[in-house]
Scaffold this motif. Structure first.
Motif, PDB file in Angstrom:
ATOM      1  N   PRO A 188     -53.588 -27.602 -39.315  1.00 25.39           N
ATOM      2  CA  PRO A 188     -53.335 -27.840 -40.781  1.00 25.39           C
ATOM      3  C   PRO A 188     -54.518 -28.409 -40.905  1.00 25.39           C
ATOM      4  O   PRO A 188     -55.156 -28.743 -42.187  1.00 25.39           O
ATOM      5  N   ASN A 189     -55.073 -29.519 -40.173  1.00 22.48           N
ATOM      6  CA  ASN A 189     -56.268 -30.200 -40.230  1.00 22.48           C
ATOM      7  C   ASN A 189     -57.829 -29.685 -40.445  1.00 22.48           C
ATOM      8  O   ASN A 189     -58.547 -29.165 -40.721  1.00 22.48           O
ATOM      9  N   GLY A 190     -56.785 -28.453 -39.347  1.00 22.92           N
ATOM     10  CA  GLY A 190     -59.391 -27.667 -39.718  1.00 22.92           C
ATOM     11  C   GLY A 190     -58.666 -26.435 -41.062  1.00 22.92           C
ATOM     12  O   GLY A 190     -59.310 -26.578 -42.159  1.00 22.92           O
TER      13      GLY A 190
ATOM     14  N   LYS B 200     -58.176 -28.126 -44.302  1.00 25.76           N
ATOM     15  CA  LYS B 200     -57.979 -28.510 -45.138  1.00 25.76           C
ATOM     16  C   LYS B 200     -59.513 -28.460 -45.709  1.00 25.76           C
ATOM     17  O   LYS B 200     -59.971 -28.020 -46.926  1.00 25.76           O
ATOM     18  N   ILE B 201     -60.415 -28.637 -44.709  1.00 24.78           N
ATOM     19  CA  ILE B 201     -61.777 -28.352 -44.430  1.00 24.78           C
ATOM     20  C   ILE B 201     -62.329 -27.241 -44.909  1.00 24.78           C
ATOM     21  O   ILE B 201     -62.995 -26.838 -45.438  1.00 24.78           O
ATOM     22  N   SER B 202     -60.881 -26.050 -45.010  1.00 21.55           N
ATOM     23  CA  SER B 202     -61.961 -24.632 -44.938  1.00 21.55           C
ATOM     24  C   SER B 202     -61.281 -24.305 -46.857  1.00 21.55           C
ATOM     25  O   SER B 202     -61.722 -23.751 -47.152  1.00 21.55           O
ATOM     26  N   ILE B 203     -60.323 -24.916 -46.488  1.00 20.06           N
ATOM     27  CA  ILE B 203     -59.815 -25.129 -48.431  1.00 20.06           C
ATOM     28  C   ILE B 203     -61.002 -25.305 -49.223  1.00 20.06           C
ATOM     29  O   ILE B 203     -61.228 -24.862 -49.735  1.00 20.06           O
ATOM     30  N   MET B 204     -61.276 -26.744 -48.800  1.00 17.01           N
ATOM     31  CA  MET B 204     -62.340 -27.254 -50.053  1.00 17.01           C
ATOM     32  C   MET B 204     -63.550 -26.974 -49.825  1.00 17.01           C
ATOM     33  O   MET B 204     -64.380 -26.618 -50.598  1.00 17.01           O
ATOM     34  N   LEU B 205     -64.180 -26.104 -48.705  1.00 22.35           N
ATOM     35  CA  LEU B 205     -65.030 -25.697 -48.787  1.00 22.35           C
ATOM     36  C   LEU B 205     -65.262 -24.402 -49.691  1.00 22.35           C
ATOM     37  O   LEU B 205     -66.201 -23.745 -50.286  1.00 22.35           O
ATOM     38  N   GLU B 206     -64.072 -22.796 -49.397  1.00 23.79           N
ATOM     39  CA  GLU B 206     -63.736 -22.257 -50.183  1.00 23.79           C
ATOM     40  C   GLU B 206     -63.320 -22.911 -51.820  1.00 23.79           C
ATOM     41  O   GLU B 206     -64.452 -21.607 -52.343  1.00 23.79           O
ATOM     42  N   GLU B 207     -63.075 -23.470 -51.917  1.00 23.26           N
ATOM     43  CA  GLU B 207     -63.080 -24.404 -53.797  1.00 23.26           C
ATOM     44  C   GLU B 207     -64.765 -24.787 -53.767  1.00 23.26           C
ATOM     45  O   GLU B 207     -65.127 -24.226 -55.391  1.00 23.26           O
ATOM     46  N   LEU B 208     -65.133 -25.214 -53.130  1.00 26.69           N
ATOM     47  CA  LEU B 208     -66.591 -25.768 -53.716  1.00 26.69           C
ATOM     48  C   LEU B 208     -67.691 -24.201 -54.420  1.00 26.69           C
ATOM     49  O   LEU B 208     -68.440 -24.452 -54.673  1.00 26.69           O
ATOM     50  N   GLY B 209     -67.114 -23.372 -53.481  1.00 29.77           N
ATOM     51  CA  GLY B 209     -67.841 -22.103 -53.021  1.00 29.77           C
ATOM     52  C   GLY B 209     -69.162 -22.619 -52.470  1.00 29.77           C
ATOM     53  O   GLY B 209     -69.958 -21.835 -52.569  1.00 29.77           O
ATOM     54  N   VAL B 210     -69.617 -23.565 -51.479  1.00 22.82           N
ATOM     55  CA  VAL B 210     -70.615 -23.347 -50.942  1.00 22.82           C
ATOM     56  C   VAL B 210     -70.804 -22.514 -49.564  1.00 22.82           C
ATOM     57  O   VAL B 210     -69.739 -22.379 -48.998  1.00 22.82           O
ATOM     58  N   PRO B 211     -72.051 -21.958 -49.010  1.00 30.89           N
ATOM     59  CA  PRO B 211     -71.896 -21.523 -47.586  1.00 30.89           C
ATOM     60  C   PRO B 211     -71.823 -22.045 -46.622  1.00 30.89           C
ATOM     61  O   PRO B 211     -72.325 -23.064 -46.920  1.00 30.89           O
TER      62      PRO B 211
ATOM     63  N   ILE C 159     -70.767 -34.634 -31.476  1.00 34.27           N
ATOM     64  CA  ILE C 159     -70.385 -34.451 -32.908  1.00 34.27           C
ATOM     65  C   ILE C 159     -69.144 -35.319 -33.841  1.00 34.27           C
ATOM     66  O   ILE C 159     -68.690 -35.767 -34.534  1.00 34.27           O
ATOM     67  N   SER C 160     -67.997 -35.048 -32.467  1.00 32.09           N
ATOM     68  CA  SER C 160     -66.918 -35.604 -32.667  1.00 32.09           C
ATOM     69  C   SER C 160     -66.660 -36.478 -31.392  1.00 32.09           C
ATOM     70  O   SER C 160     -65.682 -35.758 -30.114  1.00 32.09           O
ATOM     71  N   PRO C 161     -66.751 -37.371 -31.725  1.00 41.20           N
ATOM     72  CA  PRO C 161     -66.491 -38.491 -30.217  1.00 41.20           C
ATOM     73  C   PRO C 161     -64.885 -38.528 -29.865  1.00 41.20           C
ATOM     74  O   PRO C 161     -64.349 -39.126 -28.960  1.00 41.20           O
ATOM     75  N   ASN C 162     -64.278 -38.515 -30.931  1.00 42.12           N
ATOM     76  CA  ASN C 162     -62.681 -38.265 -30.611  1.00 42.12           C
ATOM     77  C   ASN C 162     -62.126 -37.165 -30.099  1.00 42.12           C
ATOM     78  O   ASN C 162     -60.370 -36.523 -30.196  1.00 42.12           O
ATOM     79  N   ASN C 163     -62.798 -36.229 -29.663  1.00 40.00           N
ATOM     80  CA  ASN C 163     -62.177 -34.811 -29.214  1.00 40.00           C
ATOM     81  C   ASN C 163     -61.320 -33.771 -30.259  1.00 40.00           C
ATOM     82  O   ASN C 163     -60.568 -33.309 -29.399  1.00 40.00           O
ATOM     83  N   ARG C 164     -61.858 -33.812 -31.623  1.00 46.91           N
ATOM     84  CA  ARG C 164     -60.774 -33.567 -32.401  1.00 46.91           C
ATOM     85  C   ARG C 164     -62.119 -32.893 -33.128  1.00 46.91           C
ATOM     86  O   ARG C 164     -62.549 -32.681 -33.555  1.00 46.91           O
ATOM     87  N   MET C 165     -60.650 -32.070 -33.799  1.00 50.72           N
ATOM     88  CA  MET C 165     -61.677 -31.162 -34.909  1.00 50.72           C
ATOM     89  C   MET C 165     -61.072 -30.724 -36.517  1.00 50.72           C
ATOM     90  O   MET C 165     -59.607 -31.419 -36.115  1.00 50.72           O
ATOM     91  N   PRO C 166     -61.786 -31.124 -37.592  1.00 49.25           N
ATOM     92  CA  PRO C 166     -62.320 -30.251 -37.655  1.00 49.25           C
ATOM     93  C   PRO C 166     -63.590 -31.091 -37.679  1.00 49.25           C
ATOM     94  O   PRO C 166     -63.194 -31.829 -37.754  1.00 49.25           O
ATOM     95  N   ALA C 167     -65.067 -30.290 -37.277  1.00 48.34           N
ATOM     96  CA  ALA C 167     -65.517 -31.828 -38.271  1.00 48.34           C
ATOM     97  C   ALA C 167     -66.543 -31.297 -38.697  1.00 48.34           C
ATOM     98  O   ALA C 167     -66.517 -29.875 -38.716  1.00 48.34           O
ATOM     99  N   ILE C 168     -68.355 -30.679 -38.702  1.00 53.85           N
ATOM    100  CA  ILE C 168     -68.692 -30.297 -39.852  1.00 53.85           C
ATOM    101  C   ILE C 168     -70.064 -30.726 -39.437  1.00 53.85           C
ATOM    102  O   ILE C 168     -70.491 -32.086 -38.916  1.00 53.85           O
ATOM    103  N   ILE C 169     -71.682 -29.908 -39.959  1.00 53.73           N
ATOM    104  CA  ILE C 169     -72.670 -30.181 -39.261  1.00 53.73           C
ATOM    105  C   ILE C 169     -73.141 -29.832 -41.153  1.00 53.73           C
ATOM    106  O   ILE C 169     -73.445 -29.049 -41.117  1.00 53.73           O
ATOM    107  N   ASP C 170     -74.113 -30.715 -41.774  1.00 51.13           N
ATOM    108  CA  ASP C 170     -74.651 -30.663 -43.034  1.00 51.13           C
ATOM    109  C   ASP C 170     -75.766 -30.329 -42.673  1.00 51.13           C
ATOM    110  O   ASP C 170     -76.723 -31.188 -42.406  1.00 51.13           O
ATOM    111  N   PRO C 171     -76.833 -29.334 -42.426  1.00 49.81           N
ATOM    112  CA  PRO C 171     -78.406 -29.493 -42.741  1.00 49.81           C
ATOM    113  C   PRO C 171     -78.855 -29.537 -43.844  1.00 49.81           C
ATOM    114  O   PRO C 171     -79.972 -30.348 -43.429  1.00 49.81           O
ATOM    115  N   GLU C 172     -78.100 -30.568 -45.154  1.00 46.40           N
ATOM    116  CA  GLU C 172     -78.720 -30.974 -45.824  1.00 46.40           C
ATOM    117  C   GLU C 172     -78.068 -31.996 -46.604  1.00 46.40           C
ATOM    118  O   GLU C 172     -77.679 -32.615 -47.809  1.00 46.40           O
ATOM    119  N   GLY C 173     -78.077 -33.254 -45.621  1.00 50.20           N
ATOM    120  CA  GLY C 173     -77.123 -34.331 -45.723  1.00 50.20           C
ATOM    121  C   GLY C 173     -78.469 -35.044 -46.553  1.00 50.20           C
ATOM    122  O   GLY C 173     -79.322 -34.667 -46.930  1.00 50.20           O
TER     123      GLY C 173
END
Length: 235
Positions: free
Chosen positions: A17-19, A21-32, A53-67
């Motif tokens: 369920p947590n993962g 959330k983010i796949s839905i958001m990225l699909e809604e945004l239409g970004v690569p 990148i996720s010190p709480n050992n939980r996913m999801p996490a992201i890396i945005d190369p254009e931060g």
């Protein structure tokens, strides 16, 4: 001002369920974006490169190369990721303060209550090695109460916080499987209407459809995975 994403965002993901959330958001945004699967049943979440990148050992996490300032940024915690993406792309997260507060209220409601309580309900009803009637009833009752809160909110709101937003995406990730949660869903007609509306969105369909790259194994039967997921202590 619209933002164009030229390099893909790396999404560290497992179809939970947590993962989702983010796949839905990225699909809604239409970004690569690219998918970096984190097999939580095999312990991938404890690998040093993921903990960086996720010190709480939980996913999801992201890396945005254009931060910010064009430099890469990593973000962990699904709520923080949704807010980051909403701010960056100025979508699904309003800039008006009154509207933003409403979105954040319902996002925090999901993060602090709806998700954790449904997770505990599922644990004690499905995965616990022995049934503990008090715990089972406690979390089943709290799940029922929270659906009642959501149903009341949706009685006079098309979406939980006004316009469709990151709050809907966060809650939907957990509510999508509500028919398996052992209560009469006809008690909550407004929730059903809202779930049907989100299920009809093509981006939600794409975000929810992402599967694990390995054949699914029932966590209720996979004792090794249970040891990894349910026996954690400080390392």
């Amino acid at each position: 001002m619209s933002v164009t994403q030229t390099q893909p965002i790396a999404l560290y993901f497992w179809p939970t369920p947590n993962g989702k959330k983010i796949s839905i958001m990225l699909e809604e945004l239409g970004v690569p974006y690219t998918l970096e699967f984190v097999n939580i049943g095999k312990g991938d979440q404890f690998k040093p490169e993921f903990l960086a990148i996720s010190p709480n050992n939980r996913m999801p996490a992201i890396i945005d190369p254009e931060g910010p300032d064009g430099k890469p940024i990593s973000v962990f915690e699904s709520g923080a990721i949704l807010m980051y993406l909403g701010r960056k792309f100025a979508r699904f997260y309003p800039s008006d303060e009154r509207a933003r507060v409403a979105v954040e209220e319902w996002l925090m409601w999901q993060m602090g209550g709806f998700g954790p309580m449904l997770g505990q309900r599922n644990h004690f009803s499905v995965y616990a090695p022995e049934r503990i009637p008090y715990a089972t009833k406690r979390y089943q009752d709290e799940t029922h109460r929270l659906y009642g809160v959501l149903n009341k909110r949706l009685a006079d709101h098309e979406y939980v916080a006004g316009d469709y937003s990151i709050a809907d995406m966060a809650i939907f990730g957990w509510a999508a499987g509500w028919e398996s949660q052992q209560f009469d869903t006809s008690e909550f007609p407004n929730v059903k209407r809202w779930i049907d509306a989100l299920n009809a969105r093509p981006a939600v369909q794409r975000g929810m459809a992402i599967k694990a790259p390995v054949a699914p194994v029932s966590l209720a039967e996979d004792k090794d995975a249970q040891k990894i997921l349910f026996g954690q202590r400080a390392r």
